[in-house]
Write a protein that holds these residues in place. Structure first.
Motif, PDB file in Angstrom:
ATOM      1  N   ALA A  28      44.992  36.701  35.962  1.00  7.09           N
ATOM      2  CA  ALA A  28      46.159  36.763  36.848  1.00  7.09           C
ATOM      3  C   ALA A  28      45.698  36.721  38.299  1.00  7.09           C
ATOM      4  CB  ALA A  28      46.969  38.025  36.593  1.00  7.09           C
ATOM      5  N   LEU A  29      46.540  36.151  39.131  1.00  2.00           N
ATOM      6  CA  LEU A  29      46.333  36.106  40.572  1.00  2.00           C
ATOM      7  C   LEU A  29      47.568  36.711  41.218  1.00  2.00           C
ATOM      8  CD1 LEU A  29      44.944  35.114  43.210  1.00  2.00           C
ATOM      9  CD2 LEU A  29      46.173  32.945  42.881  1.00  2.00           C
ATOM     10  N   ASP A  30      47.365  37.720  42.068  1.00  2.00           N
ATOM     11  CA  ASP A  30      48.459  38.325  42.829  1.00  2.00           C
ATOM     12  C   ASP A  30      48.259  37.956  44.295  1.00  2.00           C
ATOM     13  OD1 ASP A  30      50.684  39.813  43.555  1.00  2.00           O
ATOM     14  OD2 ASP A  30      49.523  41.664  43.762  1.00  2.00           O
ATOM     15  N   ILE A  31      49.153  37.121  44.801  1.00  2.00           N
ATOM     16  CA  ILE A  31      49.056  36.607  46.167  1.00  2.00           C
ATOM     17  C   ILE A  31      49.799  37.543  47.111  1.00  2.00           C
ATOM     18  CG2 ILE A  31      49.688  34.677  47.663  1.00  2.00           C
ATOM     19  CD1 ILE A  31      49.475  32.917  45.094  1.00  2.00           C
ATOM     20  N   GLY A  32      49.156  37.884  48.226  1.00  2.00           N
ATOM     21  CA  GLY A  32      49.746  38.849  49.153  1.00  2.00           C
ATOM     22  C   GLY A  32      49.714  40.233  48.541  1.00  2.00           C
ATOM     23  N   CYS A  33      48.577  40.584  47.935  1.00  2.00           N
ATOM     24  CA  CYS A  33      48.467  41.785  47.092  1.00  2.00           C
ATOM     25  C   CYS A  33      48.585  43.090  47.853  1.00  2.00           C
ATOM     26  CB  CYS A  33      47.157  41.756  46.319  1.00  2.00           C
ATOM     27  SG  CYS A  33      45.686  41.878  47.384  1.00  2.00           S
ATOM     28  N   GLY A  34      48.407  43.072  49.172  1.00  2.00           N
ATOM     29  CA  GLY A  34      48.494  44.331  49.919  1.00  2.00           C
ATOM     30  C   GLY A  34      47.477  45.333  49.406  1.00  2.00           C
ATOM     31  N   ASP A  35      47.946  46.526  49.052  1.00  2.00           N
ATOM     32  CA  ASP A  35      47.048  47.584  48.574  1.00  2.00           C
ATOM     33  C   ASP A  35      46.745  47.478  47.080  1.00  2.00           C
ATOM     34  OD1 ASP A  35      49.418  48.381  47.413  1.00  2.00           O
ATOM     35  OD2 ASP A  35      49.486  50.344  48.379  1.00  2.00           O
ATOM     36  N   GLY A  36      47.187  46.387  46.442  1.00  2.00           N
ATOM     37  CA  GLY A  36      46.833  46.151  45.043  1.00  2.00           C
ATOM     38  C   GLY A  36      47.704  46.853  44.016  1.00  2.00           C
ATOM     39  N   VAL A  64      40.207  51.450  44.048  1.00  2.00           N
ATOM     40  CA  VAL A  64      39.458  50.620  43.108  1.00  2.00           C
ATOM     41  C   VAL A  64      40.058  50.796  41.723  1.00  2.00           C
ATOM     42  CG1 VAL A  64      37.181  50.255  42.076  1.00  2.00           C
ATOM     43  CG2 VAL A  64      37.371  50.852  44.494  1.00  2.00           C
ATOM     44  N   ALA A  65      40.137  49.695  40.964  1.00  2.00           N
ATOM     45  CA  ALA A  65      40.701  49.761  39.610  1.00  2.00           C
ATOM     46  C   ALA A  65      39.925  48.837  38.689  1.00  2.00           C
ATOM     47  CB  ALA A  65      42.183  49.363  39.637  1.00  2.00           C
ATOM     48  N   PRO A  66      39.800  49.220  37.416  1.00  2.00           N
ATOM     49  CA  PRO A  66      39.102  48.356  36.467  1.00  2.00           C
ATOM     50  C   PRO A  66      39.813  47.011  36.319  1.00  2.00           C
ATOM     51  CG  PRO A  66      39.618  50.502  35.493  1.00  2.00           C
ATOM     52  CD  PRO A  66      40.288  50.445  36.823  1.00  2.00           C
ATOM     53  N   ASN A  67      39.043  45.950  36.174  1.00  2.00           N
ATOM     54  CA  ASN A  67      39.554  44.593  35.941  1.00  2.00           C
ATOM     55  C   ASN A  67      40.313  44.006  37.132  1.00  2.00           C
ATOM     56  OD1 ASN A  67      38.522  44.933  33.349  1.00  2.00           O
ATOM     57  ND2 ASN A  67      40.487  45.618  32.565  1.00  2.00           N
ATOM     58  N   VAL A  68      40.234  44.666  38.300  1.00  2.00           N
ATOM     59  CA  VAL A  68      40.942  44.180  39.489  1.00  2.00           C
ATOM     60  C   VAL A  68      39.925  43.933  40.603  1.00  2.00           C
ATOM     61  CG1 VAL A  68      42.632  44.727  41.279  1.00  2.00           C
ATOM     62  CG2 VAL A  68      43.052  45.437  38.922  1.00  2.00           C
ATOM     63  N   HIS A  69      39.990  42.745  41.160  1.00  2.00           N
ATOM     64  CA  HIS A  69      39.149  42.411  42.316  1.00  2.00           C
ATOM     65  C   HIS A  69      40.087  41.974  43.443  1.00  2.00           C
ATOM     66  CE1 HIS A  69      35.859  40.918  44.733  1.00  2.00           C
ATOM     67  NE2 HIS A  69      36.507  39.768  44.868  1.00  2.00           N
ATOM     68  N   LEU A  70      39.986  42.631  44.588  1.00  5.32           N
ATOM     69  CA  LEU A  70      40.805  42.290  45.749  1.00  5.32           C
ATOM     70  C   LEU A  70      39.901  41.668  46.804  1.00  5.32           C
ATOM     71  CD1 LEU A  70      42.953  45.552  46.096  1.00  5.32           C
ATOM     72  CD2 LEU A  70      43.428  43.519  44.727  1.00  5.32           C
ATOM     73  N   GLU A  71      40.381  40.600  47.415  1.00 10.40           N
ATOM     74  CA  GLU A  71      39.592  39.986  48.472  1.00 10.40           C
ATOM     75  C   GLU A  71      40.481  39.402  49.554  1.00 10.40           C
ATOM     76  OE1 GLU A  71      38.322  35.531  47.270  1.00 10.40           O
ATOM     77  OE2 GLU A  71      37.431  37.071  45.991  1.00 10.40           O
TER      78      GLU A  71
END
Length: 193
Positions: A28-36, A64-71
């Motif tokens: 999945a891709l979350d665009i404009g994810c902010g604080d996730g 930080v959360a498992p399986n989540v990468h924010l950039e």
């Protein structure tokens, strides 16, 4: 009491978004994810979630959360595809056609695009929205203790719902677009296999 750390007109749509996640979605891709916040929810249904936002500070402050990468990234520069792509209150920050084309290209064959967006209302649309105002006010009042969200740059929408429908027909044939509460619309599109 809500389980989320805050509520706003965007998080109101998170349950609907989660209902749209296909069973086969692994990425999945979350665009404009902010604080996730949404990315973390998507990670309960997908094996890997990438969240991108132009605001590097809000990402740096995100839990930080498992399986989540924010950039920090502009979604228009990405070249991978995903089983699920979400964009909440983001599309109006870029030129409409360019944004829709980029969203389309990020969805893998058989994948799903879920957008919650804002549109520029014309005066006549305000009149048709009047009956919804008491419901919106009641929802805001009900959640007033939990109102909030990350501090992010805001921009008003430039495109009318008519323009958004026309762009969706051009770039996302077969997309379902509906006006919703809280000055939002929902768009759901499934990319053919």
């Amino acid at each position: 009491m809500p389980t989320d750390p805050y509520w706003n007109h965007n998080t109101h749509y998170h349950p609907w978004i989660l209902e749209q996640v296909p069973e086969h979605a692994r990425t999945a891709l979350d665009i404009g994810c902010g604080d996730g916040l949404l990315a973390r929810k998507l990670a309960t249904r997908c094996d890997a979630v990438l969240g991108v936002d132009l605001d590097g500070q809000v990402i740096a402050d995100a839990p930080v959360a498992p399986n989540v990468h924010l950039e920090k990234a502009d979604f228009r520069d990405l070249d991978d595809t995903f089983d699920l792509v979400t964009a909440v209150a983001t599309l109006h920050h870029v030129p409409l056609g360019e944004g829709m084309a980029a969203l389309r290209d990020l969805v893998a064959p058989g994948g799903t695009l879920v957008v919650v967006g804002l549109w520029k209302m014309r005066p006549v649309e305000y009149l048709t929205y009047l009956p919804a105002l008491p419901l919106i006010w009641a929802k805001d009042r009900r959640h007033r203790r939990y109102l909030g969200g990350p501090e992010v740059a805001l921009r008003g929408p430039q495109d009318t719902i008519t323009q958004i429908r026309a762009a969706a027909a051009e770039y996302l044939p077969g997309a379902e677009l509906r006006r919703g509460l809280m000055w939002r619309y929902t768009l759901l599109w499934h990319r053919p296999r």
